[in-house]
Design an enzyme around this catalytic site. Structure first.
Site, mmCIF file in Angstrom:
data_model
loop_
_atom_site.group_PDB
_atom_site.id
_atom_site.type_symbol
_atom_site.label_atom_id
_atom_site.label_comp_id
_atom_site.label_asym_id
_atom_site.label_seq_id
_atom_site.Cartn_x
_atom_site.Cartn_y
_atom_site.Cartn_z
ATOM 1 N N CYS A 105 0.871 -1.169 0.000
ATOM 2 C CA CYS A 105 0.000 0.000 0.000
ATOM 3 C C CYS A 105 0.913 1.226 0.000
ATOM 4 O O CYS A 105 1.648 1.460 0.963
ATOM 5 C CB CYS A 105 -0.879 -0.033 1.249
ATOM 6 S SG CYS A 105 -1.905 1.425 1.423
ATOM 7 N N CYS A 112 -2.161 15.405 2.831
ATOM 8 C CA CYS A 112 -3.298 15.332 1.916
ATOM 9 C C CYS A 112 -4.112 16.612 2.053
ATOM 10 O O CYS A 112 -4.209 17.187 3.136
ATOM 11 C CB CYS A 112 -4.154 14.123 2.285
ATOM 12 S SG CYS A 112 -5.518 13.819 1.147
HETATM 13 N N1 SAH Z 1 -7.278 9.664 -0.992
HETATM 14 C C1 SAH Z 1 -7.587 8.369 -1.512
HETATM 15 C C2 SAH Z 1 -6.552 7.351 -1.137
HETATM 16 C C3 SAH Z 1 -6.517 6.996 0.337
HETATM 17 S S1 SAH Z 1 -7.119 5.417 0.418
HETATM 18 C C4 SAH Z 1 -8.975 7.975 -1.084
HETATM 19 O O1 SAH Z 1 -9.578 8.696 -0.317
HETATM 20 O O2 SAH Z 1 -9.477 6.989 -1.575
HETATM 21 C C5 SAH Z 1 -7.389 5.155 2.055
HETATM 22 C C6 SAH Z 1 -8.733 4.571 2.319
HETATM 23 O O3 SAH Z 1 -8.912 4.431 3.737
HETATM 24 C C7 SAH Z 1 -9.836 5.471 1.832
HETATM 25 O O4 SAH Z 1 -10.929 4.705 1.409
HETATM 26 C C8 SAH Z 1 -10.175 6.222 3.107
HETATM 27 O O5 SAH Z 1 -11.429 6.815 3.012
HETATM 28 C C9 SAH Z 1 -10.072 5.122 4.122
HETATM 29 N N2 SAH Z 1 -9.904 5.597 5.495
HETATM 30 C C10 SAH Z 1 -9.329 6.722 5.922
HETATM 31 N N3 SAH Z 1 -9.400 6.823 7.262
HETATM 32 C C11 SAH Z 1 -10.039 5.719 7.686
HETATM 33 C C12 SAH Z 1 -10.412 5.249 8.960
HETATM 34 N N4 SAH Z 1 -10.160 5.947 10.083
HETATM 35 N N5 SAH Z 1 -11.045 4.066 9.007
HETATM 36 C C13 SAH Z 1 -11.302 3.351 7.885
HETATM 37 N N6 SAH Z 1 -10.972 3.752 6.665
HETATM 38 C C14 SAH Z 1 -10.351 4.930 6.559
#
Ligand code: SAH
Length: 343
Positions: A105, A112
């Site tokens: 990953c 961000c």
């Molecule tokens: N910016 C992109 C890539 C990050 S992916 C995106 O938003 O898709 C990371 C994934 O983990 C995303 O789906 C995000 O929404 C999720 N994520 C972030 N914080 C989280 C949390 N506290 N618990 C579960 N999922 C989370």
């Protein structure tokens, strides 16, 4: 500033090499050292003359990630790295072991801009984009450290990949190059919080990767509260882009949906989600939300998750629950980088 040689395509390296009055095969050798042998310095390129190596050092750098911290989960061998970049910034990378191989990953940005309020990545704001070579270096450094070959990549680390579009496309082209890491595009997932302009740009590239959409809510009311990006591109606009994307690429979209207790996990939410995704080539991945120190969200309980699943299945939507890996090492988004920054 020295040029970042790991971000350069073979043709770009060739051009530079010919301009230095060197033979074409030297460009092949350099490219192979960088992307097949995955060395981190010019001195490791032992079949390149010492004089040329010195010349290369004067013009180029490899901008490696170096290991600042490494955590290994005692439960499932998940490894999380905190990497230091050439300018002293930190990024996170996670390696997960599955039956079919190793998945990395990767982060695409330092920090961000998107500000999703359940996510730790953006709490300290945005610092800069990563170069393609810095995204590659996360994979190369982890592989070397663990003595493994990675077969799958998910762009689900810190950062919004579609907000760093050109470097991400360059990374995708390098990492799938048969003269390098040679990953199959089908083994790569790119996750976006819903940058619709980027989804259309990506669609034009007609790549065979899997597009993941961090949806996390079935309507604007809930989504705008948790994800500021929804104010620019709302749920309908996003889902229209997703339908267009699946039609154009014939690739199934994966919707990420973090289950947050009392926020987005009711039966009504499930029904609304099902009705909006009806007929789309897609899959829903439920993620029990991870708690983040700075936020007070809690994950939905198992009963709630099962009820949500039953409703989606009743409407014939494919649904799975994401396995939690590395829960003892804070393996999710931005948590380790946060830890170091706040020390
Ligand atoms: N910016 C992109 C890539 C990050 S992916 C995106 O938003 O898709 C990371 C994934 O983990 C995303 O789906 C995000 O929404 C999720 N994520 C972030 N914080 C989280 C949390 N506290 N618990 C579960 N999922 C989370």
């Amino acid at each position: 500033m020295l040029k970042d040689i790991r971000s350069m395509s073979y043709d770009e390296i060739l051009k530079e090499i010919l301009e230095m009055n060197e033979k074409k095969f030297v460009a092949n050798q350099i490219y192979s050292w960088l992307h097949k042998h995955q060395v981190s310095s010019f001195d490791e390129m032992t079949n390149i003359s010492k004089t040329l190596r010195e010349k290369l050092k004067k013009n180029f750098n490899t901008f490696n990630c170096t290991i600042e911290k490494k955590l290994v989960s005692v439960y499932d061998d998940t490894v999380k790295y905190l990497f230091k970049l050439h300018d002293g910034e930190f990024i996170e990378t996670v390696v997960m072991k599955y039956k079919y191989g190793y998945t990395v990953c990767v982060s695409s940005q330092v920090g961000c801009k998107m500000g999703c309020n359940f996510c730790a990545s953006g709490i300290a704001g945005f610092i800069r984009n990563l170069e393609a070579g810095e995204i590659l270096s996360q994979i190369y450094t982890a592989q070397k450290d663990l003595g493994i070959k990675v077969s799958h990549v998910v762009m689900m680390g810190v950062g919004e990949p579609l907000d760093n579009f050109d470097n991400v496309i360059r990374f995708l082209s390098l990492v799938t190059d048969e003269n390098g890491q040679n990953l199959s595009m089908r083994n790569i997932s790119l996750s976006t919080c819903g940058v619709v302009s980027g989804i259309y740009k990506l669609m034009e590239k007609k790549l065979q990767l899997t597009l993941s959409i961090s949806l996390h809510a079935p309507n604007d009311e809930i989504r705008s509260k948790t994800m500021p990006v929804n104010k620019k591109w709302n749920v309908d606009t996003l889902l229209k882009a997703c339908r267009d994307y699946t039609k154009e690429t014939s690739r199934r979209i994966s919707f990420e949906y973090a289950m947050i207790s009392g926020v987005n996990d009711s039966d009504e939410c499930a029904k609304e989600l099902a009705s909006k995704l009806k007929g789309m080539l897609c899959h829903v991945n439920l993620i029990p939300v991870n708690s983040v120190k700075e936020r007070d969200y809690t994950r939905s309980n198992d009963q709630r998750i099962q009820s949500f699943i039953r409703i989606l299945e009743k409407y014939s939507i494919n649904v799975t629950v994401r396995r939690t890996l590395g829960s003892d090492i804070n393996a999710s988004c931005g948590q380790l980088r946060r830890g170091v920054k706040s020390e």
